[in-house]
Write a protein that holds these residues in place. Structure first.
Motif, mmCIF file in Angstrom:
data_model
loop_
_atom_site.group_PDB
_atom_site.id
_atom_site.type_symbol
_atom_site.label_atom_id
_atom_site.label_comp_id
_atom_site.label_asym_id
_atom_site.label_seq_id
_atom_site.Cartn_x
_atom_site.Cartn_y
_atom_site.Cartn_z
ATOM 1 N N GLY A 252 -9.360 -2.243 -15.323
ATOM 2 C CA GLY A 252 -9.372 -3.045 -14.103
ATOM 3 C C GLY A 252 -8.238 -2.680 -13.162
ATOM 4 O O GLY A 252 -8.439 -2.575 -11.947
ATOM 5 N N ALA A 253 -7.043 -2.470 -13.711
ATOM 6 C CA ALA A 253 -5.902 -2.087 -12.879
ATOM 7 C C ALA A 253 -6.149 -0.729 -12.217
ATOM 8 O O ALA A 253 -5.822 -0.535 -11.036
ATOM 9 N N ALA A 254 -6.733 0.201 -12.959
ATOM 10 C CA ALA A 254 -7.019 1.526 -12.390
ATOM 11 C C ALA A 254 -8.052 1.422 -11.272
ATOM 12 O O ALA A 254 -7.908 2.055 -10.212
ATOM 13 N N PHE A 255 -9.088 0.608 -11.482
ATOM 14 C CA PHE A 255 -10.121 0.460 -10.453
ATOM 15 C C PHE A 255 -9.547 -0.189 -9.191
ATOM 16 O O PHE A 255 -9.846 0.236 -8.067
ATOM 17 N N VAL A 256 -8.748 -1.231 -9.366
ATOM 18 C CA VAL A 256 -8.158 -1.917 -8.210
ATOM 19 C C VAL A 256 -7.236 -0.975 -7.450
ATOM 20 O O VAL A 256 -7.231 -0.942 -6.209
ATOM 21 N N LEU A 257 -6.433 -0.197 -8.177
ATOM 22 C CA LEU A 257 -5.534 0.759 -7.522
ATOM 23 C C LEU A 257 -6.324 1.774 -6.704
ATOM 24 O O LEU A 257 -5.964 2.073 -5.547
ATOM 25 N N LEU A 258 -7.394 2.304 -7.276
ATOM 26 C CA LEU A 258 -8.217 3.277 -6.552
ATOM 27 C C LEU A 258 -8.802 2.673 -5.292
ATOM 28 O O LEU A 258 -8.756 3.285 -4.207
ATOM 29 N N GLN A 259 -9.347 1.463 -5.386
ATOM 30 C CA GLN A 259 -9.944 0.827 -4.215
ATOM 31 C C GLN A 259 -8.903 0.506 -3.153
ATOM 32 O O GLN A 259 -9.165 0.611 -1.951
ATOM 33 N N ALA A 260 -7.697 0.134 -3.576
ATOM 34 C CA ALA A 260 -6.634 -0.152 -2.613
ATOM 35 C C ALA A 260 -6.245 1.105 -1.853
ATOM 36 O O ALA A 260 -6.059 1.078 -0.625
ATOM 37 N N LEU A 261 -6.123 2.228 -2.552
ATOM 38 C CA LEU A 261 -5.761 3.486 -1.892
ATOM 39 C C LEU A 261 -6.853 3.951 -0.942
ATOM 40 O O LEU A 261 -6.566 4.464 0.148
ATOM 41 N N ILE A 262 -8.114 3.765 -1.331
ATOM 42 C CA ILE A 262 -9.218 4.137 -0.445
ATOM 43 C C ILE A 262 -9.193 3.277 0.808
ATOM 44 O O ILE A 262 -9.366 3.774 1.937
ATOM 45 N N ALA A 263 -8.975 1.971 0.637
ATOM 46 C CA ALA A 263 -8.956 1.065 1.787
ATOM 47 C C ALA A 263 -7.793 1.359 2.720
ATOM 48 O O ALA A 263 -7.909 1.176 3.942
ATOM 49 N N LEU A 264 -6.668 1.819 2.190
ATOM 50 C CA LEU A 264 -5.506 2.115 3.023
ATOM 51 C C LEU A 264 -5.688 3.366 3.873
ATOM 52 O O LEU A 264 -5.022 3.525 4.892
ATOM 53 N N THR A 265 -6.606 4.250 3.452
ATOM 54 C CA THR A 265 -6.753 5.525 4.161
ATOM 55 C C THR A 265 -8.080 5.667 4.901
ATOM 56 O O THR A 265 -8.260 6.636 5.640
ATOM 57 N N GLY A 266 -9.008 4.735 4.713
ATOM 58 C CA GLY A 266 -10.298 4.838 5.392
ATOM 59 C C GLY A 266 -10.963 3.476 5.503
ATOM 60 O O GLY A 266 -10.531 2.506 4.882
ATOM 61 N N ASN A 267 -12.038 3.421 6.281
ATOM 62 C CA ASN A 267 -12.730 2.156 6.532
ATOM 63 C C ASN A 267 -14.123 2.221 5.925
ATOM 64 O O ASN A 267 -15.002 2.928 6.414
ATOM 65 N N TYR A 268 -14.317 1.463 4.849
ATOM 66 C CA TYR A 268 -15.620 1.383 4.192
ATOM 67 C C TYR A 268 -16.138 -0.052 4.186
ATOM 68 O O TYR A 268 -16.719 -0.503 3.211
ATOM 69 N N ALA A 269 -15.898 -0.752 5.286
ATOM 70 C CA ALA A 269 -16.345 -2.139 5.430
ATOM 71 C C ALA A 269 -15.797 -2.972 4.270
ATOM 72 O O ALA A 269 -14.632 -2.851 3.917
ATOM 73 N N PHE A 270 -16.665 -3.797 3.678
ATOM 74 C CA PHE A 270 -16.205 -4.688 2.605
ATOM 75 C C PHE A 270 -16.355 -4.052 1.223
ATOM 76 O O PHE A 270 -16.156 -4.714 0.215
ATOM 77 N N PHE A 271 -16.674 -2.771 1.176
ATOM 78 C CA PHE A 271 -16.949 -2.115 -0.103
ATOM 79 C C PHE A 271 -15.746 -2.176 -1.048
ATOM 80 O O PHE A 271 -15.895 -2.477 -2.242
ATOM 81 N N ASN A 272 -14.566 -1.888 -0.543
ATOM 82 C CA ASN A 272 -13.392 -1.837 -1.414
ATOM 83 C C ASN A 272 -13.002 -3.207 -1.940
ATOM 84 O O ASN A 272 -12.639 -3.355 -3.112
ATOM 85 N N LEU A 273 -13.085 -4.233 -1.084
ATOM 86 C CA LEU A 273 -12.766 -5.577 -1.542
ATOM 87 C C LEU A 273 -13.773 -6.036 -2.592
ATOM 88 O O LEU A 273 -13.392 -6.641 -3.605
ATOM 89 N N LEU A 274 -15.040 -5.741 -2.389
ATOM 90 C CA LEU A 274 -16.063 -6.135 -3.350
ATOM 91 C C LEU A 274 -15.874 -5.396 -4.675
ATOM 92 O O LEU A 274 -15.989 -6.001 -5.752
ATOM 93 N N SER A 275 -15.583 -4.109 -4.616
ATOM 94 C CA SER A 275 -15.366 -3.340 -5.847
ATOM 95 C C SER A 275 -14.135 -3.842 -6.595
ATOM 96 O O SER A 275 -14.146 -3.949 -7.832
ATOM 97 N N ALA A 276 -13.062 -4.147 -5.858
ATOM 98 C CA ALA A 276 -11.863 -4.674 -6.497
ATOM 99 C C ALA A 276 -12.126 -6.039 -7.112
ATOM 100 O O ALA A 276 -11.620 -6.358 -8.196
ATOM 101 N N ALA A 277 -12.926 -6.868 -6.437
ATOM 102 C CA ALA A 277 -13.259 -8.185 -6.984
ATOM 103 C C ALA A 277 -14.025 -8.046 -8.295
ATOM 104 O O ALA A 277 -13.770 -8.783 -9.264
ATOM 105 N N LEU A 278 -14.950 -7.099 -8.363
ATOM 106 C CA LEU A 278 -15.658 -6.844 -9.610
ATOM 107 C C LEU A 278 -14.694 -6.415 -10.710
ATOM 108 O O LEU A 278 -14.809 -6.842 -11.866
ATOM 109 N N ALA A 279 -13.730 -5.573 -10.349
ATOM 110 C CA ALA A 279 -12.771 -5.084 -11.340
ATOM 111 C C ALA A 279 -11.889 -6.201 -11.880
ATOM 112 O O ALA A 279 -11.478 -6.176 -13.047
#
Length: 360
Positions: A252-279
């Motif tokens: 879970g920590a690895a997934f959240v970290l990956l989604q946070a880094l993706i969100a900081l460098t690009g715009n994928y709408a709510f995808f990263n927040l939703l993926s992190a919530a699942l994690a």
């Protein structure tokens, strides 16, 4: 003494947090669509929903389909009307219900309606809501119905969901992460095989952020190491889900970290927040409570004797989880297996990484 004697839940806190974040995701999705839906599917839009439903009604009439079969072919509430008012009303109702879900009010009633509203809008907007995050939100919303406690007001940590419901969410998370890695590695793109994909990713992704520019300037060695880390998180970390509570926390920590880094460098709408919530559903309450400072009070315990109403609610949650498992697991497992076979065993191009994945 009585509080200390109560057993600690395994997923009450993480589930409560997941549902609150899911409410925020729904709010972002409906809020964003509300300002665009008339231009996309309104009466003077690019693909008018009214025309689509008119054609769908004519086709189902010629095919002599009943109301149930009509809905199965086009699952949408817009059979009753597809005017501009209906489209805007669905988005605005979704925003109101998303706020209720975020506040923990009536989640068991709100979640099915949110799922139906977004599915309905996705059905009539076609390609405009056919992105990965739209499909992910629809499936997540359906599975979340089995997590929601049968109560009108949720307290943090007060309701432990059925384990089967949590495993359904984890199965979705596994497919999301693992398939993301498989697609990259089996795409045939040499940039992924030689670990240089990130040298072009940051400048070609959707709406790069200012931090994305700095990430693009990183030296080649760091870019390749980052690509390797992405593969490790997407292809290896998902298997930690089945290895116990502590391993799931690492995943879970690895997934959240990956989604946070993706969100900081690009715009994928709510995808990263939703993926992190699942994690975050991977976090075991017992580990969190053992690591909390002693000065913090314990959350509401879900344990203890329950009355007839509580038993009915528990049986209802289990019944819904079993029904969703029957509907979701067999087809999704077949699709994942078929994609893996096609991607890994029918392509002629090979690489050491792809051979290792084939062995796995």
């Amino acid at each position: 003494v009585q509080t200390c004697a109560l057993p600690i839940s395994r997923g009450a806190l993480s589930t409560w947090l997941f549902l609150r974040l899911l409410g925020l995701v729904y709010l972002a999705a409906f809020w964003s669509l509300d300002s665009q839906v008339l231009g996309l599917a309104g009466s003077h839009g690019i693909l008018p929903a009214a025309d689509l439903m008119s054609n769908a009604r004519a086709w189902t009439t010629d095919a002599h389909l009943g109301a149930v079969d009509q809905f199965l072919q086009w699952p949408t509430i817009f059979w009753w009307g597809a005017s501009d008012a209906w489209l805007r009303g669905a988005c605005e109702a979704g925003m109101v219900l998303a706020l209720l879900l975020t506040a923990g009010v009536g989640s068991v009633l709100v979640l099915p309606v949110l799922w139906l509203l977004y599915l309905s809008l996705a059905t009539v907007t076609g390609d405009f809501l056919a992105f990965q995050w739209d499909s992910l939100l629809i499936e997540t919303g359906a599975l979340a119905c089995a997590l929601a406690p049968w109560t009108l007001w949720e307290r943090p940590g007060a309701h432990d969901p059925p384990p089967l419901a949590r495993w359904l969410v984890w199965w979705l998370l596994f497919r999301l992460m693992f398939a993301s890695g498989v697609v990259k590695l089996t795409s045939g793109d040499p940039l992924w095989h030689n670990l240089t994909a990130l040298t072009v990713h940051f400048e070609t992704q959707p709406l790069p952020t200012p931090l994305g520019w700095y990430a693009h300037q990183l030296p080649l060695t760091m870019q390749r190491a980052s690509t390797a880390a992405v593969f490790a998180i997407e292809l290896l970390a998902p298997w930690l889900i089945v290895l116990g509570a502590r391993a799931r926390v690492v995943a879970g920590a690895a997934f959240v970290l990956l989604q946070a880094l993706i969100a900081l460098t690009g715009n994928y709408a709510f995808f990263n927040l939703l993926s992190a919530a699942l994690a975050l559903t991977l976090i075991d309450d017992r580990i969190v409570l053992r690591s909390r400072p002693s000065s913090l009070s314990s959350p509401s315990s879900p344990a203890g004797p329950i009355g007839p109403g509580g038993r009915v609610a528990a049986y209802g949650q289990w019944a819904l989880a079993i029904a969703l498992a029957i509907l979701v697991v067999p087809p999704s497992a077949e699709i994942l297996a078929r994609q893996a076979r096609v991607q890994l065993f029918t392509r002629t191009a090979r690489s050491p990484l792809q051979d290792a994945l084939r062995s796995l």
